[in-house]
Design a protein around this motif. Structure first.
Motif, PDB file in Angstrom:
ATOM      1  N   ILE A   1      -5.255  -3.406  14.838  1.00 25.53           N
ATOM      2  CA  ILE A   1      -4.970  -2.218  14.030  1.00 25.53           C
ATOM      3  C   ILE A   1      -4.063  -1.295  14.842  1.00 25.53           C
ATOM      4  CG2 ILE A   1      -5.934  -0.203  12.843  1.00 25.53           C
ATOM      5  CD1 ILE A   1      -8.482  -1.762  12.394  1.00 25.53           C
ATOM      6  N   VAL A   2      -2.972  -0.852  14.217  1.00 27.24           N
ATOM      7  CA  VAL A   2      -1.968  -0.028  14.897  1.00 27.24           C
ATOM      8  C   VAL A   2      -1.710   1.230  14.090  1.00 27.24           C
ATOM      9  CG1 VAL A   2       0.477   0.087  15.598  1.00 27.24           C
ATOM     10  CG2 VAL A   2      -0.863  -1.980  16.058  1.00 27.24           C
ATOM     11  N   SER A   3      -1.535   2.340  14.795  1.00 28.83           N
ATOM     12  CA  SER A   3      -1.036   3.572  14.191  1.00 28.83           C
ATOM     13  C   SER A   3       0.343   3.860  14.772  1.00 28.83           C
ATOM     14  CB  SER A   3      -1.968   4.753  14.483  1.00 28.83           C
ATOM     15  OG  SER A   3      -1.343   5.977  14.119  1.00 28.83           O
ATOM     16  N   ASN A   4       1.343   3.914  13.898  1.00 30.87           N
ATOM     17  CA  ASN A   4       2.671   4.353  14.337  1.00 30.87           C
ATOM     18  C   ASN A   4       2.597   5.866  14.453  1.00 30.87           C
ATOM     19  OD1 ASN A   4       5.339   4.630  14.949  1.00 30.87           O
ATOM     20  ND2 ASN A   4       6.119   3.727  13.062  1.00 30.87           N
ATOM     21  N   CYS A   5       2.405   6.346  15.665  1.00 31.42           N
ATOM     22  CA  CYS A   5       1.942   7.715  15.924  1.00 31.42           C
ATOM     23  C   CYS A   5       2.758   8.775  15.187  1.00 31.42           C
ATOM     24  CB  CYS A   5       1.976   7.979  17.430  1.00 31.42           C
ATOM     25  SG  CYS A   5       1.366   9.618  17.864  1.00 31.42           S
TER      26      CYS A   5
ATOM     27  N   ASN B   1      -4.948   7.612  10.714  1.00 28.65           N
ATOM     28  CA  ASN B   1      -4.329   6.312  10.431  1.00 28.65           C
ATOM     29  C   ASN B   1      -5.297   5.171  10.716  1.00 28.65           C
ATOM     30  OD1 ASN B   1      -1.836   7.096   9.455  1.00 28.65           O
ATOM     31  ND2 ASN B   1      -0.750   6.819  11.383  1.00 28.65           N
ATOM     32  N   PHE B   2      -5.980   5.243  11.862  1.00 30.62           N
ATOM     33  CA  PHE B   2      -6.957   4.206  12.202  1.00 30.62           C
ATOM     34  C   PHE B   2      -8.048   4.105  11.132  1.00 30.62           C
ATOM     35  CE2 PHE B   2      -6.156   4.524  17.069  1.00 30.62           C
ATOM     36  CZ  PHE B   2      -5.270   3.460  17.014  1.00 30.62           C
ATOM     37  N   LEU B   3      -8.573   5.245  10.706  1.00 32.50           N
ATOM     38  CA  LEU B   3      -9.650   5.236   9.716  1.00 32.50           C
ATOM     39  C   LEU B   3      -9.177   4.640   8.390  1.00 32.50           C
ATOM     40  CD1 LEU B   3     -11.276   8.728  10.392  1.00 32.50           C
ATOM     41  CD2 LEU B   3     -12.331   6.490  10.779  1.00 32.50           C
TER      42      LEU B   3
ATOM     43  N   ARG C   1      -9.817  -0.881   5.255  1.00 39.33           N
ATOM     44  CA  ARG C   1      -9.378  -2.075   4.537  1.00 39.33           C
ATOM     45  C   ARG C   1     -10.080  -3.335   5.051  1.00 39.33           C
ATOM     46  NH1 ARG C   1      -4.378  -3.673   5.345  1.00 39.33           N
ATOM     47  NH2 ARG C   1      -4.262  -4.669   3.288  1.00 39.33           N
ATOM     48  N   HIS C   2     -10.690  -3.226   6.239  1.00 38.14           N
ATOM     49  CA  HIS C   2     -11.374  -4.367   6.848  1.00 38.14           C
ATOM     50  C   HIS C   2     -12.881  -4.130   6.959  1.00 38.14           C
ATOM     51  CE1 HIS C   2      -7.457  -6.108   7.900  1.00 38.14           C
ATOM     52  NE2 HIS C   2      -7.104  -4.879   8.219  1.00 38.14           N
ATOM     53  N   GLY C   3     -13.381  -3.143   6.212  1.00 38.39           N
ATOM     54  CA  GLY C   3     -14.808  -2.864   6.210  1.00 38.39           C
ATOM     55  C   GLY C   3     -15.297  -2.118   7.435  1.00 38.39           C
ATOM     56  N   LEU C   4     -14.395  -1.476   8.159  1.00 37.76           N
ATOM     57  CA  LEU C   4     -14.754  -0.738   9.369  1.00 37.76           C
ATOM     58  C   LEU C   4     -14.665   0.760   9.107  1.00 37.76           C
ATOM     59  CD1 LEU C   4     -12.739  -2.863  11.987  1.00 37.76           C
ATOM     60  CD2 LEU C   4     -15.133  -3.132  11.309  1.00 37.76           C
TER      61      LEU C   4
ATOM     62  N   ARG D   1       0.826  -1.199   0.000  1.00 37.16           N
ATOM     63  CA  ARG D   1       0.000   0.000   0.000  1.00 37.16           C
ATOM     64  C   ARG D   1       0.868   1.260   0.000  1.00 37.16           C
ATOM     65  NH1 ARG D   1      -1.127  -2.748   4.354  1.00 37.16           N
ATOM     66  NH2 ARG D   1      -1.068  -1.108   5.902  1.00 37.16           N
ATOM     67  N   VAL D   2       0.329   2.327  -0.525  1.00 38.99           N
ATOM     68  CA  VAL D   2       0.995   3.624  -0.499  1.00 38.99           C
ATOM     69  C   VAL D   2       0.157   4.565   0.344  1.00 38.99           C
ATOM     70  CG1 VAL D   2       1.795   5.582  -1.857  1.00 38.99           C
ATOM     71  CG2 VAL D   2       2.086   3.261  -2.738  1.00 38.99           C
ATOM     72  N   ILE D   3       0.755   5.098   1.413  1.00 34.65           N
ATOM     73  CA  ILE D   3       0.075   6.016   2.316  1.00 34.65           C
ATOM     74  C   ILE D   3       0.437   7.442   1.943  1.00 34.65           C
ATOM     75  CG2 ILE D   3      -0.304   6.657   4.719  1.00 34.65           C
ATOM     76  CD1 ILE D   3      -1.140   3.790   4.045  1.00 34.65           C
TER      77      ILE D   3
END
Length: 245
Positions: free
Chosen positions: A212-216, A155-157, A162-165, A11-13
């Protein structure tokens, strides 16, 4: 406004956080290794500023490595078979009668069931109440000059999608490696961390879970020493009946 990109797996963020916002030249990085026995089934680096997710089956252990030290790993966990069951801060704190997580702590769901257990922990305490930064909280706390910076909520959103959330599925999160002391009068502060390069926390899945993790990406308070560094995620599966090294 300049858009920069970070590649994470396939993926590209995209982000508007300025180039050079992550770790400075000469930063000590220690990728360490798993804090659990067993076969390694997943081993991935999470770039500074980026999100990450994975599914673990019951019995597998996730080791999160603070590669650069004091890098907050914002964390959510769901029942992988029914994501309406997810991590609950109130249930977790009420069951263990403590505001912090340490070795032996059990992450409880909104149904009171164990999601994951902390089987290893190399810093004194882990934060459960500091919450996640966002574009909105950045502008409120630090001024409108930070409006272009994305936060852990974004990041969480992005990763949850990707998981339908979506937004309604985000709940209060854990902040691994972030130092949030509670003073005698009940006030909170986000201060210099207690972690160091290579420090780890390990979590055993008690059911099939989605993590699910966000690298802050926060750069306006000391939660990551104003120096965003990578994380390492290692998933191990027990091969000899043991869970923890």
């Amino acid at each position: 406004m300049t858009i920069t990109t970070h590649t994470v797996g396939d993926r590209v963020i995209e982000t508007t956080v300025p180039v050079g916002a992550h770790y400075v030249e000469g930063t000590t990085l220690d990728p360490s290794g798993p804090l659990a026995t067993g076969a390694i089934v997943l081993d991935e680096a999470v770039a500074p500023l980026a999100p990450w997710s994975a599914r673990l089956t019951a019995g597998q252990t996730l080791t999160i490595v603070d590669v650069g030290g004091n890098q907050s790993a914002d964390f959510l966990v769901y029942n992988a078979q029914d994501t309406d069951e997810r991590y609950s801060t109130p249930d977790t704190l009420a069951w263990q009668k403590n505001a912090y997580l340490r070795q032996g702590s059990i992450l409880r769901s909104n149904l009171g069931r164990p999601l994951m257990t902390v089987t290893g922990n190399e810093i004194d305490r882990q934060d459960t109440i500091g919450g996640a930064c966002s574009k909105e909280s950045n502008t409120l706390r630090y001024g409108f000059h930070t409006e272009h910076q994305h936060g852990c909520r974004e990041n969480f959103l992005a990763e949850a999608a990707r998981h339908g959330l979506g937004a309604r599925d985000l709940v209060s999160n854990i902040n691994w490696f972030m130092n949030v002391p509670v003073e005698a009068d009940g006030t909170l502060g986000i201060v210099d961390g207690m972690s160091a390069p290579g420090k780890r926390v390990a979590l055993r899945a008690e059911m099939d879970v989605l993590v699910i993790v966000s690298n802050c990406p926060q750069m306006n308070n000391p939660c990551n020493d104003f120096n965003c560094t990578p994380l390492r995620m290692i998933v191990t599966a027990p091969t000899d009946g043991s869970d923890h090294a």
